[in-house]
Scaffold this active site. Sequence first.
Site, PDB file in Angstrom:
ATOM      1  N   PHE A  47       0.780  -1.216  -0.130  1.00  0.00           N
ATOM      2  CA  PHE A  47       0.151  -0.002   0.025  1.00  0.00           C
ATOM      3  C   PHE A  47       0.863   1.174   0.133  1.00  0.00           C
ATOM      4  O   PHE A  47       0.768   2.080  -0.795  1.00  0.00           O
ATOM      5  CB  PHE A  47      -1.069   0.163   1.132  1.00  0.00           C
ATOM      6  CG  PHE A  47      -1.598   1.463   1.180  1.00  0.00           C
ATOM      7  CD1 PHE A  47      -2.951   1.402   0.500  1.00  0.00           C
ATOM      8  CD2 PHE A  47      -1.264   2.097   2.134  1.00  0.00           C
ATOM      9  CE1 PHE A  47      -3.828   2.609   0.576  1.00  0.00           C
ATOM     10  CE2 PHE A  47      -2.030   3.577   2.078  1.00  0.00           C
ATOM     11  CZ  PHE A  47      -3.349   3.580   1.241  1.00  0.00           C
ATOM     12  N   LEU A  94      -0.314  10.553   9.104  1.00  0.00           N
ATOM     13  CA  LEU A  94       1.181  11.064   9.023  1.00  0.00           C
ATOM     14  C   LEU A  94       1.835  10.886   7.646  1.00  0.00           C
ATOM     15  O   LEU A  94       1.574   9.738   6.931  1.00  0.00           O
ATOM     16  CB  LEU A  94       2.026  10.369  10.229  1.00  0.00           C
ATOM     17  CG  LEU A  94       1.683  10.874  11.467  1.00  0.00           C
ATOM     18  CD1 LEU A  94       2.239   9.910  12.246  1.00  0.00           C
ATOM     19  CD2 LEU A  94       2.187  12.246  11.892  1.00  0.00           C
ATOM     20  N   LYS A 126       5.663   4.209  16.786  1.00  0.00           N
ATOM     21  CA  LYS A 126       4.384   4.144  16.012  1.00  0.00           C
ATOM     22  C   LYS A 126       3.591   2.988  16.371  1.00  0.00           C
ATOM     23  O   LYS A 126       3.963   2.018  15.895  1.00  0.00           O
ATOM     24  CB  LYS A 126       4.758   4.347  14.626  1.00  0.00           C
ATOM     25  CG  LYS A 126       3.625   4.521  13.547  1.00  0.00           C
ATOM     26  CD  LYS A 126       4.031   4.833  12.416  1.00  0.00           C
ATOM     27  CE  LYS A 126       2.705   5.223  11.487  1.00  0.00           C
ATOM     28  NZ  LYS A 126       1.875   3.927  11.195  1.00  0.00           N
ATOM     29  N   ARG A 147     -11.164   7.337  13.691  1.00  0.00           N
ATOM     30  CA  ARG A 147     -10.445   8.334  12.789  1.00  0.00           C
ATOM     31  C   ARG A 147     -11.302   8.796  11.721  1.00  0.00           C
ATOM     32  O   ARG A 147     -11.876   9.818  11.334  1.00  0.00           O
ATOM     33  CB  ARG A 147      -9.011   8.493  12.419  1.00  0.00           C
ATOM     34  CG  ARG A 147      -8.614   9.415  11.617  1.00  0.00           C
ATOM     35  CD  ARG A 147      -7.005   9.461  11.348  1.00  0.00           C
ATOM     36  NE  ARG A 147      -6.553   8.115  10.963  1.00  0.00           N
ATOM     37  CZ  ARG A 147      -5.297   7.632  10.926  1.00  0.00           C
ATOM     38  NH1 ARG A 147      -4.295   8.452  11.467  1.00  0.00           N
ATOM     39  NH2 ARG A 147      -4.990   6.557  10.352  1.00  0.00           N
ATOM     40  N   GLU A 184      -3.919   5.204  20.098  1.00  0.00           N
ATOM     41  CA  GLU A 184      -4.197   3.880  19.411  1.00  0.00           C
ATOM     42  C   GLU A 184      -4.616   2.704  20.252  1.00  0.00           C
ATOM     43  O   GLU A 184      -4.116   2.790  21.316  1.00  0.00           O
ATOM     44  CB  GLU A 184      -2.873   3.554  18.811  1.00  0.00           C
ATOM     45  CG  GLU A 184      -2.331   4.772  17.704  1.00  0.00           C
ATOM     46  CD  GLU A 184      -2.850   4.557  16.461  1.00  0.00           C
ATOM     47  OE1 GLU A 184      -3.255   3.380  16.018  1.00  0.00           O
ATOM     48  OE2 GLU A 184      -2.844   5.416  15.550  1.00  0.00           O
ATOM     49  N   LYS A 301       8.310  13.867  16.286  1.00  0.00           N
ATOM     50  CA  LYS A 301       7.466  15.478  16.273  1.00  0.00           C
ATOM     51  C   LYS A 301       8.399  16.386  16.831  1.00  0.00           C
ATOM     52  O   LYS A 301       9.277  16.416  17.689  1.00  0.00           O
ATOM     53  CB  LYS A 301       6.346  14.971  17.490  1.00  0.00           C
ATOM     54  CG  LYS A 301       5.316  13.965  16.812  1.00  0.00           C
ATOM     55  CD  LYS A 301       4.415  13.899  17.926  1.00  0.00           C
ATOM     56  CE  LYS A 301       3.378  12.780  17.676  1.00  0.00           C
ATOM     57  NZ  LYS A 301       2.434  12.470  18.546  1.00  0.00           N
ATOM     58  N   CYS A 422      13.175 -41.311   4.853  1.00  0.00           N
ATOM     59  CA  CYS A 422      13.317 -42.848   5.064  1.00  0.00           C
ATOM     60  C   CYS A 422      12.289 -44.099   4.881  1.00  0.00           C
ATOM     61  O   CYS A 422      12.439 -45.032   4.735  1.00  0.00           O
ATOM     62  CB  CYS A 422      13.842 -43.166   6.534  1.00  0.00           C
ATOM     63  SG  CYS A 422      12.795 -42.904   7.644  1.00  0.00           S
ATOM     64  N   CYS A 438       8.446 -39.414  12.909  1.00  0.00           N
ATOM     65  CA  CYS A 438       9.094 -40.510  12.365  1.00  0.00           C
ATOM     66  C   CYS A 438      10.096 -41.275  13.261  1.00  0.00           C
ATOM     67  O   CYS A 438      10.777 -40.739  13.959  1.00  0.00           O
ATOM     68  CB  CYS A 438      10.209 -40.143  11.125  1.00  0.00           C
ATOM     69  SG  CYS A 438      11.289 -41.680  10.670  1.00  0.00           S
TER      70      CYS A 438
END
Length: 731
Positions: A47, A94, A126, A147, A184, A301, A422, A438
């Site tokens: 994206f 951002l 972030k 948002r 977040e 920032k 085997c 096995c």
Amino acid sequence: MAGDMHAEPTSVPAEARERHARLAEQVEEHRVRYYAEADPVISDAEFDTLLRSLEALEDEYPELRTPDSPTQKVAVEYETDLAKVEHRERMLSLDNVFDDAGLALWASRVAKDVGSSDYHFLCELKVDGLAVNLTYEDGRLTRAATRGTGRTGEDITPNVMTIAEIPHRLKGDHVPRLVEIRGEVYFPMEAFEGLNARRVEAGEKPYANPRNSAAGSLRQKDPKVTATLPLHMVVHGIGALEGFEGLGRLSEAYSLLNSWGLPTTRYAKVVDDLDEVREFIAHYGENRHSVEHEIDGVVVKLDEIPLQGRLGSTARAPRWAIAWKYAPEEVNTKLVNIRVGVGRTGRVTPYAQVEPVTVAGSEVEFATLHNQDVVKAKGVLIGDTVVLRKAGDVIPEILGPVASLRDGTEREFVMPAECPECGTALKPMKEGDVDLRCPNGRSCPAQLRERVSYLAGRECLEIDHFGDVAAAALTRPLAPTAPPLVDEGDLFDLTIEQLLPIKAYVLDQASGLPKRDPETGEEKIVTVFANQKGEPKKNALAMLDKIAEAKSRPLARFINGLSIRHVGPVAAEALAREFRSIDRIEQATEVELAAVDGVGGIIATSLKEWFAEDWHREIIRKWRAAGVRMEDEGAGEDEGPRPLEGLTVVVTGTLEHHTRDGAKEELQSRGAKVTGSVSKKTSFVVVGDNPGSKYEKAMQLKVPVLNEEGFSVLLGQGPEAAAEVALPVEE
């Protein structure tokens, strides 16, 4: 960064207009899938590439940069069952940078626009979660919203109310009349992995990633369901603010938010210049998996709030902030096939062969699928487009399919009934086991190859120049040469005469299959230990020297190298610490073995079963005859408690005078227990350079912390003297 929206119009070629329209449509479509449906069909990296291509086209032809372009919008509008609510102040996104040149360009623009050198940067992680806006009126939480488009979002108030650390009312008397808090919501990685493990065990499809799980949890309609999930939030900004003045720096605002009872980040740092920003980025690039939540970069920032206002924002992002994106750890690729591999204890494991793809900075062609039940639970089909994840040094893993891209040609995986190397019939070791194994432990060439490779590796004997090619060549050379290693017991009897004639296939490390020449398609064959003149290669002679040196490795290394089921490095160290010799371990009863801290009943049973096999005991006999030290110093002596007996120590960071393993062995030889995690029961934490979150947790729990000088005091003078020189606790 977006260009100038008022640049002079240019003549845009029709081809460029068509490409712009196509890219814009793709970006909008993928935003809907990501934000509205939580069902992306491309990775974040793909994206980002699309969006950068669109921005580059608009930089070349500014006329294409209209207010309707996806580059000028935070997100796309979409239909939803949730009520739409308007943010009082716009929630921006951002802009991203992906290299140092992009970061330096942003910083130079800040310096130019600020016109002063008197400012600071605030660095923070972030968080890869769902952006949420909390509205508090007179201190009371009145609304929570996603948002959305930046101007309007979805009302998720009832669900957010169930997140324990989000206060329904702000603390203190001095709170604003109205404030919008931005942050977040995330799913902790440990909790997410545990939830997925339980879903797979129950035969349910696992969730794709923590971010989508958090988004889906907050958008579903029943808050009671949300309340059962371990959602958390970290706040990182303020939107609208009424009835409150005096905020000068964002870092001060974070302290204020924390005093109100809001969950602020523990991973923020104010720095003076760009070099310190780079140090912060580099540190968490190396330690990103020490953090409890998923991160995909660092946000930088401008700390001074008045200067933020001077710089302003574009249509979608503030000019005073930037996001440095780390190399992606999740990508989409095609699942070409599902094969099976045989491990050193006989476990037969499906693994994915995918179209080669770059993820986390390296090219990946194979990924783990754990077992046949996991393949079924994840719902992956051969031919699917799948989500592949590679986190740091962890083995790449298939997370799940992108089912919406199926075209009907995909097919199910069928677990084989016989060992692929085997031919022995596969079976579970006991009733109820999920894994098939096995049972031909002695003669299966795959198991022997993997055991020998592990024995020579870093966790055990650390034999340099002994890699996968050598392991394969020594256990299964091309005819007519006989294998020098019938089992790992022959390792210390190798001679250069045995090595010189050996030829072998070059095997792929992940799949165990012979590599092929890209031009001819023929399998690659090499004379492994001799040069073209038939003389020993330097690496072959060095390998034999390292094998001879390995005879004196600590006992725990040999116990681990025996590949006894369930016995890993931790249990091996516990056994060596308690019994001090291989003979005493063999002679111990199952009850005595189980009583050792770090061993327990399952491992004790496995040990007794291993020693019951004649050919296993023969390995130890061969090693002893070759001069291998099968006991630690002091074995058989009644020397009382060792000086660090009863202590639990964690070693973290890079030490100048000790390797990590060397430091552990120094501690264990004196009786200390060395663990990988810090708790209230930890006696000391030894820190070197870049110690990461373990140091922070030690300070939080007030566990004594030693630098390398303090570590030397601990080894030489004991715990009481070490406590006197421990580092001061940070408040």
